[in-house]
Design an enzyme around this catalytic site. Structure first.
Site, PDB file in Angstrom:
ATOM      1  NE  ARG A 253      -3.827   0.970   2.683  1.00 40.78           N
ATOM      2  CZ  ARG A 253      -5.098   0.995   2.378  1.00 40.78           C
ATOM      3  NH1 ARG A 253      -5.651  -0.013   1.777  1.00 40.78           N
ATOM      4  NH2 ARG A 253      -5.828   2.034   2.660  1.00 40.78           N
TER       5      ARG A 253
ATOM      6  NE  ARG B  41       3.504   8.618  -6.196  1.00 43.42           N
ATOM      7  CZ  ARG B  41       2.479   9.066  -5.500  1.00 43.42           C
ATOM      8  NH1 ARG B  41       2.544  10.206  -4.867  1.00 43.42           N
ATOM      9  NH2 ARG B  41       1.393   8.345  -5.422  1.00 43.42           N
TER      10      ARG B  41
ATOM     11  NE  ARG C  43      -4.118  -4.478  15.623  1.00 39.69           N
ATOM     12  CZ  ARG C  43      -3.574  -4.512  16.836  1.00 39.69           C
ATOM     13  NH1 ARG C  43      -3.608  -5.622  17.556  1.00 39.69           N
ATOM     14  NH2 ARG C  43      -3.027  -3.422  17.347  1.00 39.69           N
TER      15      ARG C  43
ATOM     16  NE  ARG D  87      -5.063   6.603  10.601  1.00 34.47           N
ATOM     17  CZ  ARG D  87      -5.249   5.855   9.523  1.00 34.47           C
ATOM     18  NH1 ARG D  87      -4.484   5.995   8.467  1.00 34.47           N
ATOM     19  NH2 ARG D  87      -6.207   4.952   9.484  1.00 34.47           N
TER      20      ARG D  87
ATOM     21  CD  GLU E 266      -7.199   6.126  13.103  1.00 37.92           C
ATOM     22  OE1 GLU E 266      -7.356   7.163  12.437  1.00 37.92           O
ATOM     23  OE2 GLU E 266      -6.888   5.032  12.606  1.00 37.92           O
TER      24      GLU E 266
ATOM     25  CE1 TYR F 135      -6.890  -1.683   5.066  1.00 41.23           C
ATOM     26  CE2 TYR F 135      -4.788  -2.814   5.022  1.00 41.23           C
ATOM     27  CZ  TYR F 135      -5.515  -1.686   5.254  1.00 41.23           C
ATOM     28  OH  TYR F 135      -4.872  -0.556   5.666  1.00 41.23           O
TER      29      TYR F 135
ATOM     30  CG  ASP G  25      -8.885   0.773  -0.414  1.00 36.21           C
ATOM     31  OD1 ASP G  25      -8.682   0.841   0.807  1.00 36.21           O
ATOM     32  OD2 ASP G  25      -7.973   0.742  -1.266  1.00 36.21           O
TER      33      ASP G  25
HETATM   34  N1  UDP Z   1       2.335   2.501   6.985  1.00 37.73           N
HETATM   35  C1  UDP Z   1       3.557   2.821   7.530  1.00 37.73           C
HETATM   36  N2  UDP Z   1       3.807   4.119   7.871  1.00 37.73           N
HETATM   37  C2  UDP Z   1       2.889   5.093   7.705  1.00 37.73           C
HETATM   38  C3  UDP Z   1       1.648   4.767   7.132  1.00 37.73           C
HETATM   39  C4  UDP Z   1       1.396   3.451   6.804  1.00 37.73           C
HETATM   40  O1  UDP Z   1       4.402   1.983   7.693  1.00 37.73           O
HETATM   41  O2  UDP Z   1       3.181   6.259   8.063  1.00 37.73           O
HETATM   42  C5  UDP Z   1       2.078   1.073   6.602  1.00 37.73           C
HETATM   43  C6  UDP Z   1       1.551   0.267   7.739  1.00 37.73           C
HETATM   44  O3  UDP Z   1       2.107  -1.036   7.637  1.00 37.73           O
HETATM   45  C7  UDP Z   1       0.068   0.216   7.501  1.00 37.73           C
HETATM   46  C8  UDP Z   1      -0.020   0.229   5.977  1.00 37.73           C
HETATM   47  O4  UDP Z   1       1.106   0.996   5.572  1.00 37.73           O
HETATM   48  O5  UDP Z   1      -0.516  -0.910   8.050  1.00 37.73           O
HETATM   49  C9  UDP Z   1      -1.300   0.816   5.424  1.00 37.73           C
HETATM   50  O6  UDP Z   1      -1.536   2.061   6.013  1.00 37.73           O
HETATM   51  P1  UDP Z   1      -2.678   3.064   5.541  1.00 37.73           P
HETATM   52  O7  UDP Z   1      -2.584   4.258   6.403  1.00 37.73           O
HETATM   53  O8  UDP Z   1      -2.575   3.237   4.084  1.00 37.73           O
HETATM   54  O9  UDP Z   1      -3.986   2.217   5.832  1.00 37.73           O
HETATM   55  P2  UDP Z   1      -5.404   2.628   6.442  1.00 37.73           P
HETATM   56  O10 UDP Z   1      -5.280   2.379   7.896  1.00 37.73           O
HETATM   57  O11 UDP Z   1      -5.633   4.051   6.133  1.00 37.73           O
HETATM   58  O12 UDP Z   1      -6.371   1.679   5.797  1.00 37.73           O
END
Ligand code: UDP
Length: 365
Positions: A171, A175, A248, A279, A299, A347, A349
């Site tokens: 995910r 870049r 989770r 976050r 969170e 998981y 979207d």
């Molecule tokens: N992730 C990470 N650092 C970050 C954000 C995400 O390592 O700052 C990793 C982490 O393993 C996470 C995954 O990317 O489980 C997906 O995160 P994202 O925030 O995209 O998922 P959401 O919780 O928003 O579905």
């Protein structure tokens, strides 16, 4: 039978199904355990701010059909997700891009960034990544992994990165342009007025009963419809008879602050392990809000226990294998069809949830 379909759960999957069924002349009843519709995309308006009560939801898709579908339900704003990561006082852009690398190593060109990452990866000598840690290290090298991935991931999943499946990290793209847009998708935005209104639109003309727990009124409800569309947890539906799937859960600490702007961005990730939350969401920035106060949600991620709200399926090998057993059981069950993140143990979207619901409708209606 009074209804063609009993839909359990008024989230996105159930609501899309309800709308399509209604348009095809089918009669549906939706029952929802909570006192509101919209599942986890539910937004509650507080002092003019749409608060994402069950976690931030940013709509993004590359599927034009799905984008056109949601645009018929709501007008979308031009929000582009560009999260910030904070690590011990340092501030980085996400996803990992030239802004991130420039801040981390004081460099400015893609060539320099690629050279540093390549050197770090070569030092590690990982042939075939066996877990998330190895996958991450072999994609981004040691610095990015240690500062921006390890702590966040271990907090979010409550597991050591060496015990997590590699796919989670796909995910997070790497870049080599100065582009802070988190998603690679063609279309992106937030429905103006919030997601609740969008789901309301989907459910227009369908009977919805709130505060009704299907599992507590199973017999009477089953007697009302020919078939059930079930969007809750598939293992719970079968009374955990084959075993308990892992999820989770997330706890939100939401507060209103007497200031206009707290963190300057909708999403700020705290990537070090020492900060207990993953976050902070500042909801107004999803809609470019100018209100005099602001609302933030910290969170906290936790292991799911029976009775908690499930948020993320833990799609590791053991759970996926167990889910497959439940799916086989479901396939032999003529009365019920499962869908959504919990019913499908995926998981997903939002766009994928809508696509799956539409696909089911195409096959069924
Ligand atoms: N992730 C990470 N650092 C970050 C954000 C995400 O390592 O700052 C990793 C982490 O393993 C996470 C995954 O990317 O489980 C997906 O995160 P994202 O925030 O995209 O998922 P959401 O919780 O928003 O579905």
């Amino acid at each position: 039978m009074k209804y063609d379909y009993l839909i359990v759960g008024a989230g996105l999957f159930g609501a899309v199904f309800a709308r399509e069924a209604r348009e095809k002349g089918r009669n549906c009843l939706v029952v929802e355990r909570r006192n509101h519709i919209a599942g986890n995309v539910y937004c509650e308006e507080i002092h003019g701010i749409q608060v994402h009560r069950y976690g931030a939801h940013i709509f993004h898709t590359s599927d034009k059909k799905i984008w056109d579908y949601v645009c018929r339900l709501a007008e979308f704003n031009n929000y582009v997700n560009s999260p910030i990561a904070r690590y011990k006082g340092e501030v980085y852009n996400l996803p990992f891009n030239m802004n991130t690398f420039s801040r981390m190593w004081g460099i400015s060109t893609p060539r320099e960034a690629r050279d540093i990452i390549a050197a770090q990866i070569a030092d590690l000598r990982i042939a075939e990544p066996k877990n998330l840690e190895e996958q991450a290290l072999s994609l981004v090298g040691r610095d990015v992994y240690e500062k921006l991935i390890r702590g966040y991931t271990e907090k979010q999943w409550g597991r050591d990165c060496r015990d997590l499946p590699a796919f989670i990290i796909r995910r997070l793209p790497l870049r080599f342009t100065y582009d802070n847009n988190y998603f690679n998708d063609r279309y992106q935005g937030i429905p103006i007025g919030g997601y609740t209104r969008l789901v309301e639109k989907l459910l227009e003309g369908t009977e919805v009963r709130l505060n009704v727990d299907y599992l507590e009124h199973r017999e009477e409800l089953d007697a009302l419809a020919d078939r059930i569309i079930y969007t809750g947890m598939i293992d719970q539906f079968y009374d955990y008879s084959l075993g308990v799937l892992q999820y989770r859960s997330v706890r939100f600490e939401t507060e209103e602050l007497e200031m206009e702007n707290f963190q300057g961005n909708a999403v700020v990730n705290y990537t070090e392990r020492e900060v207990p939350y993953t976050r902070i969401i500042e909801h107004k920035h999803f809609e470019f809000g100018k209100q005099p106060t602001t609302i933030i949600s910290r969170e906290y991620s936790s292991e799911w226990h029976r009775g908690d709200e499930p948020y993320y399926p833990v799609n590791d090998e053991r759970n996926n294998a167990l889910y497959e057993q439940y799916r086989a059981k479901a396939e032999a069950d003529e009365k019920v069809i499962f869908g959504g993140r919990l019913g499908g143990y995926k998981y997903y979207d939002m766009d994928k949830v809508i696509a799956a619901a539409l696909e089911l409708c195409g096959a069924l209606l």
